[in-house]
Design a protein around this motif. Structure first.
Motif, mmCIF file in Angstrom:
data_model
loop_
_atom_site.group_PDB
_atom_site.id
_atom_site.type_symbol
_atom_site.label_atom_id
_atom_site.label_comp_id
_atom_site.label_asym_id
_atom_site.label_seq_id
_atom_site.Cartn_x
_atom_site.Cartn_y
_atom_site.Cartn_z
ATOM 1 N N VAL A 130 -148.245 -9.923 9.763
ATOM 2 C CA VAL A 130 -147.904 -9.585 8.380
ATOM 3 C C VAL A 130 -149.186 -9.260 7.619
ATOM 4 C CG1 VAL A 130 -146.910 -10.497 6.228
ATOM 5 C CG2 VAL A 130 -145.843 -11.026 8.428
ATOM 6 N N THR A 131 -149.146 -8.283 6.715
ATOM 7 C CA THR A 131 -150.341 -7.926 5.958
ATOM 8 C C THR A 131 -150.724 -9.070 5.020
ATOM 9 O OG1 THR A 131 -149.194 -6.924 4.073
ATOM 10 C CG2 THR A 131 -149.646 -5.501 5.988
ATOM 11 N N VAL A 132 -151.990 -9.087 4.619
ATOM 12 C CA VAL A 132 -152.483 -10.147 3.747
ATOM 13 C C VAL A 132 -151.729 -10.164 2.425
ATOM 14 C CG1 VAL A 132 -154.482 -10.949 2.430
ATOM 15 C CG2 VAL A 132 -154.766 -10.215 4.808
ATOM 16 N N ASN A 133 -151.534 -8.991 1.823
ATOM 17 C CA ASN A 133 -150.832 -8.938 0.538
ATOM 18 C C ASN A 133 -149.386 -9.402 0.658
ATOM 19 O OD1 ASN A 133 -153.076 -8.069 -0.829
ATOM 20 N ND2 ASN A 133 -152.485 -5.899 -0.852
ATOM 21 N N GLU A 134 -148.712 -8.997 1.734
ATOM 22 C CA GLU A 134 -147.327 -9.437 1.948
ATOM 23 C C GLU A 134 -147.257 -10.944 2.116
ATOM 24 O OE1 GLU A 134 -144.769 -6.019 4.187
ATOM 25 O OE2 GLU A 134 -146.431 -6.864 5.336
ATOM 26 N N ALA A 135 -148.186 -11.497 2.911
ATOM 27 C CA ALA A 135 -148.193 -12.936 3.150
ATOM 28 C C ALA A 135 -148.418 -13.694 1.849
ATOM 29 C CB ALA A 135 -149.268 -13.300 4.171
ATOM 30 N N ALA A 136 -149.348 -13.194 1.022
ATOM 31 C CA ALA A 136 -149.633 -13.841 -0.257
ATOM 32 C C ALA A 136 -148.385 -13.873 -1.138
ATOM 33 C CB ALA A 136 -150.775 -13.128 -0.963
ATOM 34 N N LEU A 137 -147.703 -12.739 -1.250
ATOM 35 C CA LEU A 137 -146.495 -12.682 -2.077
ATOM 36 C C LEU A 137 -145.389 -13.557 -1.508
ATOM 37 C CD1 LEU A 137 -146.394 -8.848 -2.879
ATOM 38 C CD2 LEU A 137 -146.832 -10.709 -4.502
ATOM 39 N N ASP A 138 -145.253 -13.573 -0.177
ATOM 40 C CA ASP A 138 -144.193 -14.352 0.466
ATOM 41 C C ASP A 138 -144.305 -15.843 0.175
ATOM 42 O OD1 ASP A 138 -143.037 -12.123 1.524
ATOM 43 O OD2 ASP A 138 -143.785 -12.417 3.571
ATOM 44 N N VAL A 139 -145.525 -16.330 -0.072
ATOM 45 C CA VAL A 139 -145.699 -17.766 -0.305
ATOM 46 C C VAL A 139 -146.019 -18.079 -1.766
ATOM 47 C CG1 VAL A 139 -146.393 -18.203 2.072
ATOM 48 C CG2 VAL A 139 -148.155 -17.745 0.355
ATOM 49 N N GLY A 140 -145.763 -17.107 -2.656
ATOM 50 C CA GLY A 140 -145.804 -17.407 -4.075
ATOM 51 C C GLY A 140 -147.079 -17.106 -4.815
ATOM 52 N N TYR A 141 -148.011 -16.352 -4.202
ATOM 53 C CA TYR A 141 -149.244 -15.982 -4.904
ATOM 54 C C TYR A 141 -149.062 -14.610 -5.557
ATOM 55 C CZ TYR A 141 -152.137 -19.777 -3.053
ATOM 56 O OH TYR A 141 -152.687 -21.008 -2.775
ATOM 57 N N ALA A 142 -149.162 -14.571 -6.891
ATOM 58 C CA ALA A 142 -149.066 -13.298 -7.593
ATOM 59 C C ALA A 142 -150.409 -12.581 -7.615
ATOM 60 C CB ALA A 142 -148.582 -13.532 -9.023
ATOM 61 N N SER A 143 -151.488 -13.341 -7.445
ATOM 62 C CA SER A 143 -152.837 -12.774 -7.500
ATOM 63 C C SER A 143 -153.462 -12.748 -6.108
ATOM 64 C CB SER A 143 -153.720 -13.597 -8.436
ATOM 65 O OG SER A 143 -155.087 -13.250 -8.280
ATOM 66 N N PRO A 144 -153.646 -11.561 -5.502
ATOM 67 C CA PRO A 144 -154.293 -11.484 -4.188
ATOM 68 C C PRO A 144 -155.702 -12.076 -4.184
ATOM 69 C CG PRO A 144 -153.227 -9.403 -4.726
ATOM 70 C CD PRO A 144 -153.191 -10.234 -5.964
ATOM 71 N N SER A 145 -156.440 -11.926 -5.265
ATOM 72 C CA SER A 145 -157.807 -12.455 -5.303
ATOM 73 C C SER A 145 -157.801 -13.984 -5.306
ATOM 74 C CB SER A 145 -158.561 -11.926 -6.524
ATOM 75 O OG SER A 145 -157.907 -12.294 -7.722
ATOM 76 N N GLN A 146 -156.866 -14.584 -6.042
ATOM 77 C CA GLN A 146 -156.758 -16.042 -6.027
ATOM 78 C C GLN A 146 -156.365 -16.530 -4.641
ATOM 79 O OE1 GLN A 146 -153.662 -17.712 -8.471
ATOM 80 N NE2 GLN A 146 -154.241 -19.829 -8.032
ATOM 81 N N PHE A 147 -155.426 -15.831 -4.024
ATOM 82 C CA PHE A 147 -155.009 -16.185 -2.659
ATOM 83 C C PHE A 147 -156.196 -16.137 -1.709
ATOM 84 C CE2 PHE A 147 -153.663 -14.551 1.537
ATOM 85 C CZ PHE A 147 -152.959 -15.663 1.984
ATOM 86 N N SER A 148 -156.989 -15.071 -1.768
ATOM 87 C CA SER A 148 -158.135 -14.936 -0.867
ATOM 88 C C SER A 148 -159.160 -16.040 -1.090
ATOM 89 C CB SER A 148 -158.793 -13.564 -1.038
ATOM 90 O OG SER A 148 -157.921 -12.538 -0.614
ATOM 91 N N ARG A 149 -159.394 -16.383 -2.352
ATOM 92 C CA ARG A 149 -160.351 -17.451 -2.660
ATOM 93 C C ARG A 149 -159.891 -18.786 -2.099
ATOM 94 N NH1 ARG A 149 -160.399 -15.159 -7.791
ATOM 95 N NH2 ARG A 149 -159.060 -16.842 -8.572
ATOM 96 N N GLU A 150 -158.626 -19.124 -2.334
ATOM 97 C CA GLU A 150 -158.125 -20.421 -1.882
ATOM 98 C C GLU A 150 -157.996 -20.465 -0.363
ATOM 99 O OE1 GLU A 150 -154.645 -21.569 -4.054
ATOM 100 O OE2 GLU A 150 -155.728 -21.641 -5.968
ATOM 101 N N PHE A 151 -157.635 -19.341 0.244
ATOM 102 C CA PHE A 151 -157.538 -19.273 1.700
ATOM 103 C C PHE A 151 -158.912 -19.516 2.329
ATOM 104 C CE2 PHE A 151 -157.182 -17.504 5.881
ATOM 105 C CZ PHE A 151 -155.851 -17.613 6.230
ATOM 106 N N LYS A 152 -159.940 -18.835 1.806
ATOM 107 C CA LYS A 152 -161.290 -18.975 2.364
ATOM 108 C C LYS A 152 -161.820 -20.384 2.139
ATOM 109 C CE LYS A 152 -165.739 -16.671 2.756
ATOM 110 N NZ LYS A 152 -166.547 -15.482 2.360
ATOM 111 N N ARG A 153 -161.491 -20.972 0.998
ATOM 112 C CA ARG A 153 -161.933 -22.336 0.719
ATOM 113 C C ARG A 153 -161.326 -23.318 1.727
ATOM 114 N NH1 ARG A 153 -160.117 -22.896 -4.413
ATOM 115 N NH2 ARG A 153 -161.868 -21.646 -5.153
#
Length: 302
Positions: A254-277
């Motif tokens: 699944v693409t990164v943006n799709e995965a982020a939306l599927d689990v409730g992240y409206a902001s891709p940048s916030q998702f990327s930050r929290e994922f990397k953390r």
């Protein structure tokens, strides 16, 4: 009846690594012939039983390694890391993954509580949190052999599968993990209901205040009780569930943006930050590094 029979049954029916359906809903066999490090997964209510080799799960920093002496019991959805670090072609891992139907487990737990007989009280010490390892006993072994033996006949599987699975559930509730499981599935477990609700609605906004209200508790009481049951604060738990689910989706293509939306992240940048953390890699780096056989994490997809 023995674990050797179970191993022979699994080995004869698994021809590739990953999960193999048995024809009984929620019961799957699995094989691993190569080492796989622990990766993010979400365990839905389940029991994982190993008959050859060893498997590993990490939950909130606690490491659980189990083999044919203990099975893993996870009665509520939990964000974990799971892998098969010791599996190899010369020493394959064989096991059984059994989904636990919350409705049936609740019925059995209530039946046991109202039957009038003495129930197992478990070992002393603090209550288990999140997941527990339980010793194999004769009741569990015998029930599992009877269940898997049905695979020799499609008719037997269709007619007797549900009844034999009920026997396995009963053996779990009577065994070393019985107190732990009965607490999760017994009447009035508001935290278990909250976790099931979160697991089913990760793509929707989740308010801790709303969770507390639905559980019939104040925010402070809910926070305290939730942490007693899971070791995690509610906010930490929700974030781990979302990110682990996203990691599994990305690993499956699944693409990164799709995965982020599927689990409730409206902001891709916030998702990327929290994922990397949490994982030390960006979502794209994580996806590029994952080459797992289907189902090997045995999370919400299995």
């Amino acid at each position: 009846m023995s674990k050797t029979q179970i191993k022979q049954l699994i080995a004869s029916r698994t021809h590739t690594d990953g999960l193999t359906e048995t024809g009984i809903r929620g019961v799957r066999l699995f094989r691993a012939t190569r080492s796989i490090p622990c990766v993010p997964a979400v365990y839905e209510p389940c029991v994982v039983a190993i008959v050859s080799g060893a498997k590993e799960a990490v939950f909130d920093g606690n490491r659980y390694v189990y083999d044919d002496s203990q099975y893993l019991c996870c009665p509520m959805s939990m964000p974990v890391k799971a892998g098969t670090p010791s599996a190899s072609a010369d020493h394959p891992l064989y096991g059984v993954f059994i989904s636990l139907d919350p409705q049936l487990m609740t019925v059995l737990a209530l039946d046991m509580e109202t039957a009038g007989g003495a129930l197992p009280t478990g070992k002393g010490g603090p209550p288990a949190q999140g997941i527990q390892l339980a010793s194999w006993d004769d009741n569990f072994t015998d029930a599992l052999v009877r269940l898997l033996a049905l695979g020799a006949s499609q008719t037997d599987t269709a007619v007797l599968g549900a009844a034999r699975l009920r026997e396995v559930y009963y053996a779990i509730l009577k065994g070393e993990a019985g107190v732990f499981a009965r607490q999760a599935f017994g009447a009035g477990n508001a935290i278990a209901r909250s976790i099931a609700d979160v697991s089913a609605k990760l793509d929707a906004p989740i308010s801790i205040d709303d969770m507390a209200t639905r559980a019939g508790m104040s925010r402070a009481a809910f926070h305290r009780k939730f942490k007693q049951v899971t070791t995690m604060a509610p906010i930490q738990f929700v974030k781990s569930m979302r990110l682990n689910n996203a990691a599994m989706k990305i690993a499956s293509g699944v693409t990164v943006n799709e995965a982020a939306l599927d689990v409730g992240y409206a902001s891709p940048s916030q998702f990327s930050r929290e994922f990397k953390r949490m994982y030390g890699q960006s979502p794209r780096q994580w996806g590029a590094a994952q080459h797992l056989p289907a189902g090997m994490a045995m999370g919400s997809e299995g």
